[in-house]
Design a protein around this motif. Structure first.
Motif, PDB file in Angstrom:
ATOM      1  N   HIS A  58       0.860  -1.184   0.000  1.00 13.53           N
ATOM      2  CA  HIS A  58       0.000   0.000   0.000  1.00 13.53           C
ATOM      3  C   HIS A  58       0.893   1.230   0.000  1.00 13.53           C
ATOM      4  O   HIS A  58       2.017   1.192   0.508  1.00 13.53           O
ATOM      5  CB  HIS A  58      -0.902   0.012   1.238  1.00 13.53           C
ATOM      6  CG  HIS A  58      -1.999   1.021   1.182  1.00 13.53           C
ATOM      7  ND1 HIS A  58      -1.807   2.349   1.501  1.00 13.53           N
ATOM      8  CD2 HIS A  58      -3.294   0.902   0.835  1.00 13.53           C
ATOM      9  CE1 HIS A  58      -2.955   2.993   1.354  1.00 13.53           C
ATOM     10  NE2 HIS A  58      -3.872   2.142   0.948  1.00 13.53           N
ATOM     11  N   THR A  93       0.797   5.817   0.070  1.00 12.49           N
ATOM     12  CA  THR A  93       0.077   7.072   0.267  1.00 12.49           C
ATOM     13  C   THR A  93       0.925   8.187  -0.316  1.00 12.49           C
ATOM     14  O   THR A  93       2.085   8.333   0.049  1.00 12.49           O
ATOM     15  CB  THR A  93      -0.160   7.331   1.769  1.00 12.49           C
ATOM     16  OG1 THR A  93      -0.964   6.286   2.311  1.00 12.49           O
ATOM     17  CG2 THR A  93      -0.854   8.657   1.985  1.00 12.49           C
ATOM     18  N   CYS A 132      -3.344  11.960  -1.250  1.00 17.93           N
ATOM     19  CA  CYS A 132      -4.140  11.020  -0.455  1.00 17.93           C
ATOM     20  C   CYS A 132      -4.321  11.524   0.972  1.00 17.93           C
ATOM     21  O   CYS A 132      -3.620  12.422   1.440  1.00 17.93           O
ATOM     22  CB  CYS A 132      -3.453   9.650  -0.396  1.00 17.93           C
ATOM     23  SG  CYS A 132      -3.008   8.943  -1.991  1.00 17.93           S
ATOM     24  N   ASP A 133      -5.257  10.910   1.667  1.00 14.90           N
ATOM     25  CA  ASP A 133      -5.356  11.076   3.110  1.00 14.90           C
ATOM     26  C   ASP A 133      -4.095  10.467   3.707  1.00 14.90           C
ATOM     27  O   ASP A 133      -3.796   9.290   3.495  1.00 14.90           O
ATOM     28  CB  ASP A 133      -6.605  10.342   3.621  1.00 14.90           C
ATOM     29  CG  ASP A 133      -6.804  10.487   5.118  1.00 14.90           C
ATOM     30  OD1 ASP A 133      -5.843  10.844   5.825  1.00 14.90           O
ATOM     31  OD2 ASP A 133      -7.918  10.202   5.591  1.00 14.90           O
ATOM     32  N   GLN A 134      -3.353  11.238   4.471  1.00 13.98           N
ATOM     33  CA  GLN A 134      -2.023  10.809   4.915  1.00 13.98           C
ATOM     34  C   GLN A 134      -2.031   9.684   5.953  1.00 13.98           C
ATOM     35  O   GLN A 134      -0.959   9.228   6.370  1.00 13.98           O
ATOM     36  CB  GLN A 134      -1.239  12.007   5.454  1.00 13.98           C
ATOM     37  CG  GLN A 134      -0.903  13.018   4.386  1.00 13.98           C
ATOM     38  CD  GLN A 134      -0.087  12.425   3.233  1.00 13.98           C
ATOM     39  OE1 GLN A 134       0.960  11.840   3.451  1.00 13.98           O
ATOM     40  NE2 GLN A 134      -0.576  12.561   2.007  1.00 13.98           N
ATOM     41  N   GLU A 163      -3.886   6.822   5.295  1.00 17.19           N
ATOM     42  CA  GLU A 163      -4.401   5.644   4.608  1.00 17.19           C
ATOM     43  C   GLU A 163      -3.507   4.418   4.783  1.00 17.19           C
ATOM     44  O   GLU A 163      -3.984   3.306   5.020  1.00 17.19           O
ATOM     45  CB  GLU A 163      -4.599   5.944   3.121  1.00 17.19           C
ATOM     46  CG  GLU A 163      -5.823   6.798   2.818  1.00 17.19           C
ATOM     47  CD  GLU A 163      -6.037   7.001   1.336  1.00 17.19           C
ATOM     48  OE1 GLU A 163      -5.291   6.400   0.535  1.00 17.19           O
ATOM     49  OE2 GLU A 163      -6.952   7.753   0.973  1.00 17.19           O
ATOM     50  N   THR A 164      -2.200   4.597   4.652  1.00 24.57           N
ATOM     51  CA  THR A 164      -1.294   3.456   4.810  1.00 24.57           C
ATOM     52  C   THR A 164      -1.279   2.975   6.247  1.00 24.57           C
ATOM     53  O   THR A 164      -1.167   1.768   6.508  1.00 24.57           O
ATOM     54  CB  THR A 164       0.129   3.821   4.333  1.00 24.57           C
ATOM     55  OG1 THR A 164       0.078   4.110   2.931  1.00 24.57           O
ATOM     56  CG2 THR A 164       1.093   2.666   4.553  1.00 24.57           C
ATOM     57  N   LYS A 212      -3.857   2.966   8.280  1.00 21.52           N
ATOM     58  CA  LYS A 212      -5.069   2.170   8.436  1.00 21.52           C
ATOM     59  C   LYS A 212      -4.908   0.806   7.769  1.00 21.52           C
ATOM     60  O   LYS A 212      -5.317  -0.223   8.317  1.00 21.52           O
ATOM     61  CB  LYS A 212      -6.270   2.913   7.840  1.00 21.52           C
ATOM     62  CG  LYS A 212      -6.654   4.183   8.584  1.00 21.52           C
ATOM     63  CD  LYS A 212      -7.816   4.895   7.880  1.00 21.52           C
ATOM     64  CE  LYS A 212      -8.234   6.146   8.619  1.00 21.52           C
ATOM     65  NZ  LYS A 212      -9.337   6.872   7.911  1.00 21.52           N
ATOM     66  N   TRP A 213      -4.318   0.804   6.579  1.00 24.36           N
ATOM     67  CA  TRP A 213      -4.111  -0.444   5.839  1.00 24.36           C
ATOM     68  C   TRP A 213      -3.214  -1.389   6.624  1.00 24.36           C
ATOM     69  O   TRP A 213      -3.505  -2.583   6.746  1.00 24.36           O
ATOM     70  CB  TRP A 213      -3.490  -0.126   4.481  1.00 24.36           C
ATOM     71  CG  TRP A 213      -3.189  -1.331   3.647  1.00 24.36           C
ATOM     72  CD1 TRP A 213      -4.026  -1.964   2.770  1.00 24.36           C
ATOM     73  CD2 TRP A 213      -1.940  -2.053   3.596  1.00 24.36           C
ATOM     74  NE1 TRP A 213      -3.385  -3.037   2.187  1.00 24.36           N
ATOM     75  CE2 TRP A 213      -2.113  -3.107   2.673  1.00 24.36           C
ATOM     76  CE3 TRP A 213      -0.714  -1.902   4.240  1.00 24.36           C
ATOM     77  CZ2 TRP A 213      -1.076  -4.010   2.384  1.00 24.36           C
ATOM     78  CZ3 TRP A 213       0.307  -2.798   3.951  1.00 24.36           C
ATOM     79  CH2 TRP A 213       0.115  -3.839   3.028  1.00 24.36           C
ATOM     80  N   ASP A 267      -4.644  12.194  12.376  1.00 19.46           N
ATOM     81  CA  ASP A 267      -5.718  11.362  12.922  1.00 19.46           C
ATOM     82  C   ASP A 267      -5.139  10.546  14.065  1.00 19.46           C
ATOM     83  O   ASP A 267      -4.546   9.485  13.857  1.00 19.46           O
ATOM     84  CB  ASP A 267      -6.267  10.448  11.818  1.00 19.46           C
ATOM     85  CG  ASP A 267      -7.437   9.597  12.267  1.00 19.46           C
ATOM     86  OD1 ASP A 267      -7.653   9.479  13.499  1.00 19.46           O
ATOM     87  OD2 ASP A 267      -8.137   9.036  11.405  1.00 19.46           O
ATOM     88  N   SER A 269      -6.312   6.773  14.370  1.00 20.24           N
ATOM     89  CA  SER A 269      -5.657   5.846  13.449  1.00 20.24           C
ATOM     90  C   SER A 269      -4.223   5.568  13.887  1.00 20.24           C
ATOM     91  O   SER A 269      -3.739   4.438  13.787  1.00 20.24           O
ATOM     92  CB  SER A 269      -5.665   6.409  12.027  1.00 20.24           C
ATOM     93  OG  SER A 269      -6.987   6.468  11.523  1.00 20.24           O
ATOM     94  N   HIS A 315       2.578   5.721  -7.107  1.00 23.12           N
ATOM     95  CA  HIS A 315       2.321   4.593  -6.208  1.00 23.12           C
ATOM     96  C   HIS A 315       3.101   3.350  -6.637  1.00 23.12           C
ATOM     97  O   HIS A 315       3.615   2.610  -5.787  1.00 23.12           O
ATOM     98  CB  HIS A 315       0.828   4.272  -6.189  1.00 23.12           C
ATOM     99  CG  HIS A 315      -0.008   5.314  -5.531  1.00 23.12           C
ATOM    100  ND1 HIS A 315      -0.172   5.382  -4.165  1.00 23.12           N
ATOM    101  CD2 HIS A 315      -0.734   6.340  -6.044  1.00 23.12           C
ATOM    102  CE1 HIS A 315      -0.965   6.386  -3.861  1.00 23.12           C
ATOM    103  NE2 HIS A 315      -1.326   6.997  -4.993  1.00 23.12           N
TER     104      HIS A 315
END
Length: 204
Positions: free
Chosen positions: A49, A51, A55-57, A59-60, A62-63, A97, A100, A159
């Motif tokens: 994954h 980011t 992107c929402d910084q 995201e990785t 959360k993944w 966040d 997260s 990516h």
């Protein structure tokens, strides 16, 4: 009981303070290679994954928390103590966040409750030469990427470059660990067979 081995590779960049924006460590990519023993046969699951700036910084983050939801029996890292663990902590603690970030730290902490192996320890630990140099010496495939390359890939939304780099690193880390075992002939043969299939390439 989970008997899987997970190999984790990560990439991050340091974002300096700018005006009212505080300095942050951004987790911009991660790859996991999960190796499972199913009735005497090895199965492989490679995923990555990334980011980038659009992107929402988190995201990785959360993944990766999702990928570590089931703590593995064994976790393989490269330069765990001085690179991987501190960078993940810094990314989580400086994330916009906070929830997260806290979830990633909790899942990573659980992943550390099994057997944790720093593969770099067999190659000099914190004094090891570059990962790329060691992989090259071992005849393993890798995708080189400097800190400047990572920052540029993050800036331009590339990516594929980030994920290919991390996936290759995870696979090479697994092979380097196998090379250090007394008798890993069966595992090496299974890995080589898998590496010649489409499933060994990370999907975008």
């Amino acid at each position: 009981m989970n008997t899987d081995t997970v190999i984790l590779s990560t990439a991050w960049i340091n974002q300096p303070e700018l005006g009212e924006r505080p300095a942050r460590t951004l987790l911009i990519g991660a790859a996991t290679l999960t190796v499972s023993n199913r009735f005497g046969t090895l199965a492989f699951d490679l995923a990555a994954h990334s980011t980038t700036v659009t992107c929402d910084q988190v995201e990785t983050m959360k993944w990766l928390a999702d990928r570590l939801q089931a703590p593995p029996a064994r976790l393989l890292l490269w330069r765990a103590g001085d690179i991987v663990v501190p960078s993940l902590i810094a990314a989580a603690e400086t994330a916009r966040d906070a929830i997260s970030g806290a979830r990633l730290l909790r899942q990573f902490d659980l992943a550390l409750t099994g057997e944790v192996i720093d593969v770099a320890d067999s190659y000099g630990g914190s004094k090891a030469t570059s990962f790329d140099a060691i992989a090259h010496q071992a005849g393993l495939s890798f995708v080189p990427m400097t800190r400047a390359d990572l920052a540029e890939a993050h800036r331009t939304g590339c990516h594929g470059a980030i994920r290919d780099h991390l996936a290759a690193r995870a696979k090479a880390t697994w092979r380097l660990w196998l090379n250090g075992l007394d008798d890993a002939t069966t595992q090496i043969a299974a890995t080589t067979a898998w590496d010649n299939t489409a499933e060994s390439e990370v999907q975008l």
